[in-house]
Design a protein around this motif. Sequence first.
Motif, PDB file in Angstrom:
ATOM      1  N   GLU A  21       0.821  -1.104  -0.052  1.00 22.27           N
ATOM      2  CA  GLU A  21       0.136  -0.074   0.102  1.00 22.27           C
ATOM      3  C   GLU A  21       1.049   1.271  -0.076  1.00 22.27           C
ATOM      4  OE1 GLU A  21      -4.220  -0.509   2.057  1.00 22.27           O
ATOM      5  OE2 GLU A  21      -2.799  -0.987   3.359  1.00 22.27           O
ATOM      6  N   GLU A  22       2.190   1.196   0.683  1.00 25.52           N
ATOM      7  CA  GLU A  22       2.932   2.318   0.757  1.00 25.52           C
ATOM      8  C   GLU A  22       3.512   2.537  -0.336  1.00 25.52           C
ATOM      9  OE1 GLU A  22       7.172   3.456   2.699  1.00 25.52           O
ATOM     10  OE2 GLU A  22       5.725   2.072   3.910  1.00 25.52           O
ATOM     11  N   LEU A  23       3.844   1.215  -1.084  1.00 21.07           N
ATOM     12  CA  LEU A  23       4.362   1.566  -2.401  1.00 21.07           C
ATOM     13  C   LEU A  23       3.344   2.127  -3.387  1.00 21.07           C
ATOM     14  CD1 LEU A  23       7.129   0.676  -4.368  1.00 21.07           C
ATOM     15  CD2 LEU A  23       5.785  -1.491  -4.987  1.00 21.07           C
ATOM     16  N   CYS A  24       2.421   1.703  -3.422  1.00 21.60           N
ATOM     17  CA  CYS A  24       1.218   2.487  -4.412  1.00 21.60           C
ATOM     18  C   CYS A  24       0.977   3.829  -4.116  1.00 21.60           C
ATOM     19  CB  CYS A  24       0.083   1.452  -4.240  1.00 21.60           C
ATOM     20  SG  CYS A  24       0.043  -0.189  -4.849  1.00 21.60           S
ATOM     21  N   THR A  25       1.104   4.191  -3.144  1.00 22.27           N
ATOM     22  CA  THR A  25       0.765   5.714  -2.518  1.00 22.27           C
ATOM     23  C   THR A  25       1.795   6.428  -2.756  1.00 22.27           C
ATOM     24  OG1 THR A  25      -0.694   4.920  -0.827  1.00 22.27           O
ATOM     25  CG2 THR A  25       0.062   7.038  -0.715  1.00 22.27           C
ATOM     26  N   THR A  26       3.130   5.994  -2.470  1.00 26.16           N
ATOM     27  CA  THR A  26       4.246   6.962  -2.520  1.00 26.16           C
ATOM     28  C   THR A  26       5.381   6.944  -3.671  1.00 26.16           C
ATOM     29  OG1 THR A  26       5.824   5.272  -1.461  1.00 26.16           O
ATOM     30  CG2 THR A  26       4.470   6.972   0.065  1.00 26.16           C
ATOM     31  N   GLN A  27       5.150   5.760  -4.462  1.00 26.55           N
ATOM     32  CA  GLN A  27       6.178   5.613  -5.525  1.00 26.55           C
ATOM     33  C   GLN A  27       5.203   5.153  -6.904  1.00 26.55           C
ATOM     34  OE1 GLN A  27       9.651   3.624  -5.048  1.00 26.55           O
ATOM     35  NE2 GLN A  27       9.558   3.388  -3.065  1.00 26.55           N
ATOM     36  N   LEU A  28       4.341   4.714  -6.849  1.00 27.19           N
ATOM     37  CA  LEU A  28       3.527   4.171  -8.210  1.00 27.19           C
ATOM     38  C   LEU A  28       2.323   4.826  -8.438  1.00 27.19           C
ATOM     39  CD1 LEU A  28       3.801   0.201  -7.753  1.00 27.19           C
ATOM     40  CD2 LEU A  28       5.540   1.711  -8.833  1.00 27.19           C
ATOM     41  N   GLN A  29       2.127   5.067  -9.773  1.00 28.28           N
ATOM     42  CA  GLN A  29       0.990   5.587 -10.543  1.00 28.28           C
ATOM     43  C   GLN A  29       0.028   4.690 -10.921  1.00 28.28           C
ATOM     44  OE1 GLN A  29       0.646   9.010 -10.234  1.00 28.28           O
ATOM     45  NE2 GLN A  29       2.727   9.094  -9.221  1.00 28.28           N
ATOM     46  N   PRO A  30      -1.252   5.022 -10.900  1.00 26.22           N
ATOM     47  CA  PRO A  30      -2.387   4.163 -11.331  1.00 26.22           C
ATOM     48  C   PRO A  30      -1.843   3.510 -12.762  1.00 26.22           C
ATOM     49  CG  PRO A  30      -3.467   6.007 -10.500  1.00 26.22           C
ATOM     50  CD  PRO A  30      -1.934   6.182 -10.119  1.00 26.22           C
ATOM     51  N   GLY A  31      -2.108   2.442 -12.995  1.00 25.78           N
ATOM     52  CA  GLY A  31      -1.673   1.708 -14.120  1.00 25.78           C
ATOM     53  C   GLY A  31      -0.393   0.926 -14.221  1.00 25.78           C
ATOM     54  N   ASP A  32       0.410   1.349 -13.056  1.00 25.19           N
ATOM     55  CA  ASP A  32       1.984   0.774 -13.082  1.00 25.19           C
ATOM     56  C   ASP A  32       2.020  -0.685 -12.499  1.00 25.19           C
ATOM     57  OD1 ASP A  32       2.978   3.098 -13.895  1.00 25.19           O
ATOM     58  OD2 ASP A  32       3.697   3.710 -11.915  1.00 25.19           O
ATOM     59  N   MET A  33       2.869  -1.572 -13.008  1.00 26.80           N
ATOM     60  CA  MET A  33       2.899  -2.766 -12.567  1.00 26.80           C
ATOM     61  C   MET A  33       3.639  -2.900 -11.339  1.00 26.80           C
ATOM     62  SD  MET A  33       4.556  -6.293 -14.653  1.00 26.80           S
ATOM     63  CE  MET A  33       3.103  -5.949 -15.809  1.00 26.80           C
ATOM     64  N   LEU A  34       3.057  -3.927 -10.546  1.00 25.26           N
ATOM     65  CA  LEU A  34       3.740  -4.380  -9.246  1.00 25.26           C
ATOM     66  C   LEU A  34       4.672  -5.302  -9.422  1.00 25.26           C
ATOM     67  CD1 LEU A  34       2.467  -3.651  -6.131  1.00 25.26           C
ATOM     68  CD2 LEU A  34       1.354  -6.068  -6.121  1.00 25.26           C
ATOM     69  N   PRO A  35       5.665  -5.386  -8.753  1.00 22.86           N
ATOM     70  CA  PRO A  35       6.714  -6.144  -8.721  1.00 22.86           C
ATOM     71  C   PRO A  35       6.090  -7.722  -8.676  1.00 22.86           C
ATOM     72  CG  PRO A  35       7.281  -4.742  -7.160  1.00 22.86           C
ATOM     73  CD  PRO A  35       5.936  -4.382  -7.403  1.00 22.86           C
ATOM     74  N   GLY A  36       6.815  -8.659  -9.324  1.00 23.04           N
ATOM     75  CA  GLY A  36       6.299 -10.140  -9.499  1.00 23.04           C
ATOM     76  C   GLY A  36       6.388 -10.678  -8.292  1.00 23.04           C
ATOM     77  N   GLU A  37       5.546 -11.765  -8.270  1.00 24.85           N
ATOM     78  CA  GLU A  37       5.334 -12.679  -6.789  1.00 24.85           C
ATOM     79  C   GLU A  37       6.822 -13.111  -6.242  1.00 24.85           C
ATOM     80  OE1 GLU A  37       2.465 -15.753  -7.424  1.00 24.85           O
ATOM     81  OE2 GLU A  37       0.747 -14.285  -7.409  1.00 24.85           O
ATOM     82  N   ARG A  38       7.495 -13.576  -7.258  1.00 24.27           N
ATOM     83  CA  ARG A  38       8.975 -14.144  -6.924  1.00 24.27           C
ATOM     84  C   ARG A  38       9.879 -13.056  -6.436  1.00 24.27           C
ATOM     85  NH1 ARG A  38      11.491 -18.750  -8.058  1.00 24.27           N
ATOM     86  NH2 ARG A  38       9.789 -19.281  -9.787  1.00 24.27           N
ATOM     87  N   VAL A  39       9.854 -11.762  -7.023  1.00 20.50           N
ATOM     88  CA  VAL A  39      10.728 -10.688  -6.364  1.00 20.50           C
ATOM     89  C   VAL A  39      10.236 -10.454  -4.870  1.00 20.50           C
ATOM     90  CG1 VAL A  39      10.958  -8.279  -6.647  1.00 20.50           C
ATOM     91  CG2 VAL A  39      11.053  -9.626  -8.376  1.00 20.50           C
ATOM     92  N   LEU A  40       8.857 -10.439  -4.733  1.00 20.57           N
ATOM     93  CA  LEU A  40       8.333 -10.139  -3.240  1.00 20.57           C
ATOM     94  C   LEU A  40       8.670 -11.137  -2.322  1.00 20.57           C
ATOM     95  CD1 LEU A  40       4.660  -8.671  -4.222  1.00 20.57           C
ATOM     96  CD2 LEU A  40       6.780  -7.438  -3.594  1.00 20.57           C
ATOM     97  N   GLU A  41       8.856 -12.358  -2.801  1.00 19.06           N
ATOM     98  CA  GLU A  41       9.194 -13.664  -1.915  1.00 19.06           C
ATOM     99  C   GLU A  41      10.545 -13.500  -1.473  1.00 19.06           C
ATOM    100  OE1 GLU A  41       8.402 -17.360  -3.559  1.00 19.06           O
ATOM    101  OE2 GLU A  41       6.943 -16.770  -4.715  1.00 19.06           O
ATOM    102  N   GLU A  42      11.329 -13.116  -2.567  1.00 20.68           N
ATOM    103  CA  GLU A  42      12.872 -13.102  -2.267  1.00 20.68           C
ATOM    104  C   GLU A  42      13.286 -11.917  -1.444  1.00 20.68           C
ATOM    105  OE1 GLU A  42      14.602 -13.267  -6.084  1.00 20.68           O
ATOM    106  OE2 GLU A  42      14.340 -15.453  -6.463  1.00 20.68           O
ATOM    107  N   THR A  43      12.658 -10.570  -1.689  1.00 21.01           N
ATOM    108  CA  THR A  43      12.983  -9.550  -0.902  1.00 21.01           C
ATOM    109  C   THR A  43      12.563  -9.444   0.469  1.00 21.01           C
ATOM    110  OG1 THR A  43      12.474  -8.187  -3.043  1.00 21.01           O
ATOM    111  CG2 THR A  43      12.623  -7.023  -0.888  1.00 21.01           C
ATOM    112  N   TYR A  44      11.354  -9.994   0.847  1.00 21.45           N
ATOM    113  CA  TYR A  44      10.788  -9.954   2.134  1.00 21.45           C
ATOM    114  C   TYR A  44      10.842 -11.399   2.974  1.00 21.45           C
ATOM    115  CZ  TYR A  44       9.433  -5.587   0.948  1.00 21.45           C
ATOM    116  OH  TYR A  44       9.281  -4.179   0.584  1.00 21.45           O
TER     117      TYR A  44
END
Length: 256
Positions: free
Chosen positions: A34-57
């Motif tokens: 939610e923070e990422l969507c609010t502070t860095q991304l704009q409507p229509g931007d793609m979210l990082p992939g599931e694998r990226v999120l798994e490895e990052t966190y």
Amino acid sequence: MSAAERSEDGSSLPHRVLTDGPKPKHQQLREILEELCTTQLQPGDMLPGERVLEETYGVSRITVRRAIGDLVASGRLKRARGKGTFVAHAPLVSRLHLASFSAEMAAQNLVATSRILSSSRGAAPDEIAEFFGTERGTQHITLRRLRLGNNRPYAIDHGWYNAVYAPDLLENDVYNSVYAILDRVYTVPVTHAEQTVTAVAADEDTAKLLDVPTGAPLLRILRQSMSGEKPIEWCVSVYRTDRYSLKTMVTRSEDL
């Protein structure tokens, strides 16, 4: 590299450590997204992939999918099959009070602009001439505009305006609020209106303008506007249903 491009490879993700505790990890991840969507991304931007999120966190695929699923259910994210997950467009909410498109957009911190599709003076259809109280064949003003919010298409307005009260309307800046022009230039402010809302399917021309598939559902709103006792406007608008919603309060009828 844009914010959207950085987000796809995870380089712009907030640096957080998810911990075991009273707050489940999927909820912690949801708050990060939610923070990422609010502070860095704009409507229509793609979210990082599931694998990226798994490895990052350091979380499981199940945790990632639950966090994303919660945000999809709340309308914050939108899935596109075969493409990915994207930040959803926040819908323009109308509470059925009398306001111009420009005013409604400004109230929600969106920049309203218009593209004029056609404008002319000609004989109004019989139904509109009757509403205006003029004889059949009387010349009135018609204006068709594509309405944009933050440069994204929201609606198409096709309005007829009573030339008895606003004879040279098209000589004004109709890219902006026509209601403001009617008030300021012609002293016939719109004071009340009757609206009829129906659902329609987008034809090919409308679909291209609104950037939706042909046949997509749209909201059609017919507005018949008055300035006191003077009939001023007959306007049909079609709205994208993912970018516009109607909200109203209803009360119990005494005869129930």
